[in-house]
Design an enzyme around this catalytic site. Structure first.
Site, short mmCIF file in Angstrom:
data_model
loop_
_atom_site.label_atom_id
_atom_site.label_comp_id
_atom_site.label_asym_id
_atom_site.label_seq_id
_atom_site.Cartn_x
_atom_site.Cartn_y
_atom_site.Cartn_z
N ARG A 223 -3.71 -9.72 5.18
CA ARG A 223 -4.18 -9.81 3.79
C ARG A 223 -3.04 -9.32 2.89
O ARG A 223 -2.68 -8.14 2.93
CB ARG A 223 -5.44 -8.95 3.61
CG ARG A 223 -6.03 -8.99 2.20
CD ARG A 223 -7.28 -8.11 2.15
NE ARG A 223 -7.88 -8.08 0.81
CZ ARG A 223 -7.51 -7.25 -0.16
NH1 ARG A 223 -6.54 -6.37 0.06
NH2 ARG A 223 -8.10 -7.28 -1.34
N LYS B 52 0.81 -1.22 0.00
CA LYS B 52 0.00 0.00 0.00
C LYS B 52 0.85 1.27 0.00
O LYS B 52 2.05 1.25 0.25
CB LYS B 52 -0.97 -0.02 1.19
CG LYS B 52 -2.14 -0.98 0.96
CD LYS B 52 -3.18 -0.88 2.05
CE LYS B 52 -4.38 -1.77 1.73
NZ LYS B 52 -5.39 -1.73 2.80
#
Length: 268
Positions: free
Chosen positions: A248, A214
């Site tokens: 995740r 991210k």
């Protein structure tokens, strides 16, 4: 907790949710797996590398993403969910916040609904999750990164998500919470959410940490999305140390090894 046909020891172990984006425009792997054969091949690879759940998404939720119709999203995810369930013995999650998509995914065999709006966008998603006896992952999110006290407000927001789930009839042992790194937060807030992710233990539910590749990692290390594995591994290790039950991630093998090493040191 039980997800699909598997039991997860969420108090003592950290499990991997593998990301399978069947989209043309996801920030990290858009277009790589958006046909059935490629999706199944990647699912098999992730399972071999140690994934415990496969999370299938049909619409990118990166900043500036293109919103697609429910019908298009269903056409992307439903065949993949059905095929993965038929071919592999692994729980499958649907990454959506839309009622129609959730219903089609659950009909196709999804075991868990992973909602980036924590059931706040479409209450029907909560009702369908309860109706099908599925598990859910409720992610923290806000339309704008405006808070009075960020961490306390995040916990309160998560409490609201839990109330929606329980009012719909979802049992406590079907609920997972996600602090929502990268959603409705500034760069500094994202770092704080990772550092203090264990604050969500107050609510008494397993925690999922989703940081893989991210922007918070890219901004910290000044690296593009395909060079953020090491940064992701650091967040995974922190997640294990802070008692997260799930991470995740895209890169299964590397994260699996990091988890095993961390758990060994912690004596788990």
């Amino acid at each position: 907790m039980r997800i699909g046909n598997r039991e997860f020891d969420t108090k003592n172990k950290t499990y991997i949710m593998g990301i399978l984006n069947v989209t043309p425009d996801s920030f990290s792997d858009g277009g790589k797996f958006n046909n059935l054969d490629a999706a199944l091949s990647h699912a098999e690879e992730m399972i071999q590398d140690g994934a415990d759940i496969i999370d299938i998404g049909g619409e990118s939720t990166r900043p500036g993403h293109i919103v697609i119709t429910d019908e298009e999203e269903i056409s992307r995810v439903a065949p993949v969910i059905q095929a993965v369930k038929e071919r592999f013995d692994i729980p499958v999650s649907i990454d959506t916040y839309k009622g129609k998509v959730a219903e089609a995914a659950l009909q196709a065999g999804a075991d868990l609904v992973n909602d980036i709006w924590g059931f706040k966008h479409d209450r029907k998603v909560a009702q369908l999750t309860a109706q099908y006896g599925a598990s859910c992952c409720l992610m923290h999110n806000r339309a704008e990164a405006v808070y009075e006290n960020f961490l306390e407000d995040m916990v309160k927001d998560m409490e609201e998500c839990v109330h929606i789930a329980k009012d719909a009839g979802i049992a406590d042992d079907k609920i997972i919470l996600d602090p929502g790194v990268g959603f409705g937060k500034t760069y500094e807030m994202n770092l704080e959410a990772i550092h203090h992710v264990d604050i969500l233990h107050r609510l008494g539910y397993p925690i999922l940490l989703g940081t893989s590749r991210k922007s918070v990692i890219g901004l910290t290390l000044d690296l593009p999305s395909d060079q953020r594995v090491e940064g992701t591994l650091v967040t995974t290790v922190m997640g294990v140390m802070k008692g997260c039950a799930f991470v995740r991630v895209h890169d299964i093998k590397e994260n699996k090894r990091a988890i095993r090493m961390t758990e060994a040191i912690l004596g788990r």
